[in-house]
Design a protein around this motif. Sequence first.
Motif, PDB file in Angstrom:
ATOM      1  N   ILE A   1      64.496  20.249  81.585  1.00 41.34           N
ATOM      2  CA  ILE A   1      64.317  18.843  81.947  1.00 41.34           C
ATOM      3  C   ILE A   1      65.656  18.302  82.423  1.00 41.34           C
ATOM      4  CG2 ILE A   1      62.311  18.340  80.520  1.00 41.34           C
ATOM      5  CD1 ILE A   1      64.116  17.263  78.360  1.00 41.34           C
ATOM      6  N   GLU A   2      65.609  17.557  83.511  1.00 44.69           N
ATOM      7  CA  GLU A   2      66.808  16.934  84.062  1.00 44.69           C
ATOM      8  C   GLU A   2      66.839  15.476  83.629  1.00 44.69           C
ATOM      9  OE1 GLU A   2      69.170  16.142  88.297  1.00 44.69           O
ATOM     10  OE2 GLU A   2      67.591  17.678  88.186  1.00 44.69           O
ATOM     11  N   LEU A   3      67.945  15.077  82.996  1.00 46.40           N
ATOM     12  CA  LEU A   3      68.057  13.735  82.430  1.00 46.40           C
ATOM     13  C   LEU A   3      68.869  12.834  83.364  1.00 46.40           C
ATOM     14  CD1 LEU A   3      68.608  14.577  78.661  1.00 46.40           C
ATOM     15  CD2 LEU A   3      66.484  14.375  79.974  1.00 46.40           C
ATOM     16  N   VAL A   4      68.367  11.617  83.550  1.00 50.45           N
ATOM     17  CA  VAL A   4      68.951  10.701  84.531  1.00 50.45           C
ATOM     18  C   VAL A   4      68.959   9.279  83.998  1.00 50.45           C
ATOM     19  CG1 VAL A   4      68.156  12.141  86.472  1.00 50.45           C
ATOM     20  CG2 VAL A   4      66.711  10.253  85.647  1.00 50.45           C
ATOM     21  N   ASP A   5      69.726   8.440  84.667  1.00 46.99           N
ATOM     22  CA  ASP A   5      69.640   6.997  84.456  1.00 46.99           C
ATOM     23  C   ASP A   5      68.337   6.537  85.109  1.00 46.99           C
ATOM     24  OD1 ASP A   5      69.752   4.210  84.936  1.00 46.99           O
ATOM     25  OD2 ASP A   5      71.941   4.237  84.862  1.00 46.99           O
ATOM     26  N   PRO A   6      67.402   5.989  84.332  1.00 44.16           N
ATOM     27  CA  PRO A   6      66.095   5.647  84.917  1.00 44.16           C
ATOM     28  C   PRO A   6      66.177   4.576  86.000  1.00 44.16           C
ATOM     29  CG  PRO A   6      66.275   4.824  82.666  1.00 44.16           C
ATOM     30  CD  PRO A   6      67.458   5.698  82.890  1.00 44.16           C
ATOM     31  N   ALA A   7      67.236   3.783  85.985  1.00 47.85           N
ATOM     32  CA  ALA A   7      67.355   2.728  86.992  1.00 47.85           C
ATOM     33  C   ALA A   7      67.844   3.260  88.330  1.00 47.85           C
ATOM     34  CB  ALA A   7      68.304   1.631  86.485  1.00 47.85           C
ATOM     35  N   THR A   8      68.734   4.241  88.288  1.00 50.15           N
ATOM     36  CA  THR A   8      69.366   4.715  89.527  1.00 50.15           C
ATOM     37  C   THR A   8      69.019   6.151  89.887  1.00 50.15           C
ATOM     38  OG1 THR A   8      71.347   5.514  88.390  1.00 50.15           O
ATOM     39  CG2 THR A   8      71.317   3.187  89.056  1.00 50.15           C
ATOM     40  N   GLY A   9      68.538   6.922  88.930  1.00 50.91           N
ATOM     41  CA  GLY A   9      68.308   8.341  89.170  1.00 50.91           C
ATOM     42  C   GLY A   9      69.568   9.173  89.107  1.00 50.91           C
ATOM     43  N   ALA A  10      70.690   8.548  88.758  1.00 51.26           N
ATOM     44  CA  ALA A  10      71.956   9.279  88.682  1.00 51.26           C
ATOM     45  C   ALA A  10      71.945  10.231  87.489  1.00 51.26           C
ATOM     46  CB  ALA A  10      73.123   8.302  88.555  1.00 51.26           C
ATOM     47  N   PRO A  11      72.560  11.395  87.621  1.00 45.97           N
ATOM     48  CA  PRO A  11      72.611  12.349  86.509  1.00 45.97           C
ATOM     49  C   PRO A  11      73.257  11.734  85.274  1.00 45.97           C
ATOM     50  CG  PRO A  11      73.330  13.390  88.552  1.00 45.97           C
ATOM     51  CD  PRO A  11      73.220  11.925  88.836  1.00 45.97           C
ATOM     52  N   ASP A  12      72.686  12.004  84.102  1.00 50.10           N
ATOM     53  CA  ASP A  12      73.210  11.446  82.854  1.00 50.10           C
ATOM     54  C   ASP A  12      73.679  12.585  81.944  1.00 50.10           C
ATOM     55  OD1 ASP A  12      73.830  10.054  80.555  1.00 50.10           O
ATOM     56  OD2 ASP A  12      72.121   8.681  80.734  1.00 50.10           O
ATOM     57  N   ALA A  13      74.905  13.026  82.168  1.00 50.26           N
ATOM     58  CA  ALA A  13      75.465  14.121  81.374  1.00 50.26           C
ATOM     59  C   ALA A  13      75.724  13.702  79.934  1.00 50.26           C
ATOM     60  CB  ALA A  13      76.750  14.629  82.021  1.00 50.26           C
ATOM     61  N   ASP A  14      76.101  12.435  79.719  1.00 46.84           N
ATOM     62  CA  ASP A  14      76.385  11.969  78.361  1.00 46.84           C
ATOM     63  C   ASP A  14      75.140  12.013  77.493  1.00 46.84           C
ATOM     64  OD1 ASP A  14      79.040  11.548  78.972  1.00 46.84           O
ATOM     65  OD2 ASP A  14      78.774   9.415  79.423  1.00 46.84           O
ATOM     66  N   LEU A  15      74.019  11.565  78.049  1.00 40.57           N
ATOM     67  CA  LEU A  15      72.765  11.620  77.296  1.00 40.57           C
ATOM     68  C   LEU A  15      72.397  13.066  76.990  1.00 40.57           C
ATOM     69  CD1 LEU A  15      70.138  10.407  76.148  1.00 40.57           C
ATOM     70  CD2 LEU A  15      69.186  10.533  78.473  1.00 40.57           C
TER      71      LEU A  15
END
Length: 445
Positions: free
Chosen positions: A379-393
């Motif tokens: 699963i690829e995790l992202v900022d739901p608002a921007t779709g930017a990759p969320d490595a911290d999460l």
Amino acid sequence: MSDTTGGPNLTQQRILTTAIPGPKSIELQARKQAAVAAGVGTTLPVYVVAAGGGVVLDVDGNSLIDFGSGIAVVTVGNSAPRVVEAVSEQVQAFTHTCFMITPYDGYVRVAEALNRLTPGDHEKRTALFNSGAEAVENAVKIARQHTKRQGVVVFDHAYHGRTNLTMAMTAKNMPYKSGFGPFAGEVYRAPLSYPYRDGLDGATAAARAINVIEKQVGVENLAAVVIEPIQGEGGFIVPAPGFIAALVQWCRDNSVVFVADEVQTGFARTGALFAMDHEDAVPDLIVTAKGIAGGLPLAAVTGRAEMMDAPHVGGLGGTYGGNPLACAAALAVIETIEADDLVGRARAIEATMMERLTALAERDARVGDLRGRGAMIAIELVDPATGAPDADLTKAVAAAAHQRGLIVLTCGTEGNVLRFLPPLAMPDHLLTEGLDVLDEVFANA
């Protein structure tokens, strides 16, 4: 599947007796830091005393659910009975002679098995090595000898190893390449099909890649195109249907060697014996390692006889390549995969994981993409608002899973992908419990 799978008949249960890591592991980690080079990292510093089925038992008595399989190595389990028996018998006979000096039949039998099992019904040859990176390097050597050209094309997000040539072929800088150059030359990078990010169908993505290759490299300079049918460290990226088949056809038309790097995808991992079996295409050379020998160091290049025979006598080899213990293990792994229908088991794991992870994605917008095949799911995790990759999460989710006794791994060029690689020996109840833990983590993340 039984509740006591594994060498020491480990109970197939998640058990947490201490915090993770526990005090004995913390003590060993301090010794590790004093004795082992700092560059050798550990994802989860729990020190293992036994493993099998779907669990890893540490020195503190904690039993962790294993969604990592030693990075797709122990596909048949950490202590598969046939592997244990075969290696035990071989170690009593002899541990080494060097196949290049006085050969033995185990090496030949592994080569025969790979020639039979790998995609395509053409005449094949096999050479055995120690690691995936070493096998990738030898595939390039073979392609260069066969074509009398030097250029090698790899793809965005690729991972092919840590040696000098394979670092050049690997895309990700940290931690694999930074400060280790200069790297081998004549390596070029083309755009991959990445459906979640580029939205292209396979034919369009292939045309884009081929245009880059023709314009920036030139067919007359190109020995090989090397690709992971499903990327591993790059993020478990599954190319759009038709992408790989179009590349294979282009290679055929231009006398370029097509190399499938199946180090992570091979040996039933993707719900087929090899990931290329999912594609309407056959590679010229296929590179295998990881799951080939149940945890013993072995790798192989298998391919078209006329290509594999191109190097001169003595041009391929290595002191430990095709070690007799590893060969015995590989034959037992292949027997286990076929006898226990582990291809079917991988498909069953896929069905369970996809159902559960689809439900997670539907209720949690931070899951941007769910992808993979067989027991190779991500699963690829992202900022739901921007779709930017969320490595911290991604890092936080992995750490929280570890604390709850679930081994998960991260990957991706942006570090925002959680990858799941359960052993095919894992019983259903542990797979379900591991997914329950993951649900808890996301609910609290």
